[in-house]
Write an enzyme that holds these catalytic residues in place. Structure first.
Site, PDB file in Angstrom:
ATOM      1  N   HIS A  27      44.674 -12.208 -99.746  1.00 52.81           N
ATOM      2  CA  HIS A  27      45.463 -11.102 -99.190  1.00 52.81           C
ATOM      3  C   HIS A  27      44.788 -10.523 -97.955  1.00 52.81           C
ATOM      4  CE1 HIS A  27      46.963  -6.782 -99.329  1.00 52.81           C
ATOM      5  NE2 HIS A  27      48.012  -7.493 -99.041  1.00 52.81           N
ATOM      6  N   HIS A  53      48.953   2.783 -99.012  1.00 54.92           N
ATOM      7  CA  HIS A  53      48.749   1.438 -98.477  1.00 54.92           C
ATOM      8  C   HIS A  53      50.022   0.597 -98.623  1.00 54.92           C
ATOM      9  CE1 HIS A  53      46.427  -1.804 -96.935  1.00 54.92           C
ATOM     10  NE2 HIS A  53      46.292  -2.465 -98.071  1.00 54.92           N
ATOM     11  N   GLU A  69      42.366 -11.515-104.055  1.00 57.63           N
ATOM     12  CA  GLU A  69      42.108 -10.385-103.160  1.00 57.63           C
ATOM     13  C   GLU A  69      41.743 -10.856-101.763  1.00 57.63           C
ATOM     14  OE1 GLU A  69      41.246  -6.543-101.578  1.00 57.63           O
ATOM     15  OE2 GLU A  69      42.596  -7.337-103.126  1.00 57.63           O
ATOM     16  N   HIS A  75      61.498   7.686-111.709  1.00 61.39           N
ATOM     17  CA  HIS A  75      61.811   6.486-110.925  1.00 61.39           C
ATOM     18  C   HIS A  75      63.195   5.943-111.287  1.00 61.39           C
ATOM     19  CE1 HIS A  75      61.243   2.957-108.535  1.00 61.39           C
ATOM     20  NE2 HIS A  75      61.172   2.130-109.572  1.00 61.39           N
ATOM     21  N   HIS A  83      60.595  -7.719-107.469  1.00 64.26           N
ATOM     22  CA  HIS A  83      61.123  -6.353-107.337  1.00 64.26           C
ATOM     23  C   HIS A  83      60.611  -5.709-106.051  1.00 64.26           C
ATOM     24  CE1 HIS A  83      63.289  -3.041-109.045  1.00 64.26           C
ATOM     25  NE2 HIS A  83      62.228  -2.245-109.125  1.00 64.26           N
TER      26      HIS A  83
END
Length: 340
Positions: free
Chosen positions: A80, A142, A77, A254, A315
């Protein structure tokens, strides 16, 4: 002046690549369930770095007893956050450069500062992601903000490079540009839907392909719960709160969106290849089609492999590359000579 524009373009290109890295790293953090690796913001357990020593971990656990330290998740975290902070400062640098060189004829003036505002909003969304306990609506926003940031940086790069690049010859560029812009809208909707699928832990809401469950094409689903955007404050959304039927509904929608997106963009690739008279335009058509096929393969592998982390992260990355490819094609078409 041309050399200055080229220098700025190279800086913008570097920052765009950094934005792509931040998107991929963000996907890795989210998909490895490290989004709450630090329970506070902007620090981590009250520190600028993740706790690693025994005294630091003991202190952190005493202050956050409901969220014991998992060092590997905390470092993911924080990595990032550090990289996102560097990205924000880099974008601010681009905005300052645009202000200093505003007298240049081809200098974008509004776009760099729009990026600064978006990055500020992204910072707020990053904070709310933690404080609202990975609420899907916030996390999806986000994620989408990250894609928009990369897209606008790429547009800025193309605009800065445009004075030193030649035009292309394309038949009926106006018509193709309209088709391309529709494709951009479809792709952005599908990316948003993909974010909603991921943040609601619905990526394996169907466990088979091409069917969903036990050979069924249309199993029991709860669409109302699946697309309820707000479930209130104070709920911990880590690992998801939706029923199996709701997650299946999200996943299946999706899939349907993916089918529509692939068909439309493959058709666009064919039209581009047939209309282009420049080698680069035909090459972009091949790149678009190739990325689509790779993305389909990654999506199927995610289902059959029960969401292997490297494939799931890839992906997300390929989705970003598809977006930048479509923006490049759109830019080419805007600059194309008409061939009647």
């Amino acid at each position: 002046m041309q050399n200055l524009s080229l220098t700025q373009a190279r800086i913008a290109l570097t920052v765009t690549l950094l934005a792509l890295v931040v998107i991929v790293l963000g996907a890795y953090v989210r998909l490895s369930d490290a989004g709450l690796g630090c329970p506070d913001w902007p620090g981590c357990y009250g520190n600028l770095i993740a706790p690693t020593t025994e005294p630091q971990i003991a202190s952190a656990n005493s202050h956050y007893p409901t969220r014991p330290v998992e060092t590997h998740k905390a470092w993911k975290e924080m990595a990032h956050r550090y990289l996102a902070g560097i990205l924000g400062l880099s974008i601010l640098l681009l905005a300052i450069l645009s202000l200093r060189h505003r007298a240049m004829a081809a200098q974008p003036r509004l776009l760099p500062w729009l990026l600064v505002l978006i990055v500020a909003l992204q910072g707020a969304l990053g904070m709310w992601t933690v404080t609202l306990l990975v609420k899907p609506a916030v996390v999806t926003s986000h994620l989408l903000g990250g894609f928009i940031t990369a897209a606008l940086l790429w547009i800025l790069t193309l605009r800065l490079y445009s004075p030193v690049l030649s035009r292309y010859v394309v038949a009926h560029p106006d018509r193709l540009l309209l088709f391309c812009r529709i494709g951009l809208v479809i792709l952005l909707l599908q990316i948003t839907l993909g974010g909603w699928t991921s943040t609601n832990y619905a990526a394996i809401g169907c466990t088979e392909f091409p069917t969903c469950h036990s050979g069924s094409w249309w199993p029991n689903m709860d669409f109302t719960q699946a697309f309820t955007l707000w479930h209130g404050i104070g709920i911990n959304y880590e690992y998801g709160i939706l029923s199996a039927e709701a997650r299946t509904a999200i996943h299946l929608v999706h899939r349907i969106g993916a089918l529509i997106t692939v068909i439309y963009l493959l058709l666009l690739s064919v039209l581009l290849y047939r209309a282009g008279r420049a080698e680069i335009t035909q090459r972009m058509a091949w790149i678009l089609a190739s990325l689509l096929l790779v993305q389909v393969g990654l999506g199927i592998t995610n289902v059959l492999g029960h969401l292997p982390l490297p494939i799931a992260v890839a992906h997300n990355g390929v989705a970003a590359l598809l977006l930048l490819t479509l923006l490049t094609i759109s830019w080419q078409l805007k600059r194309a000579y008409r061939l009647d």
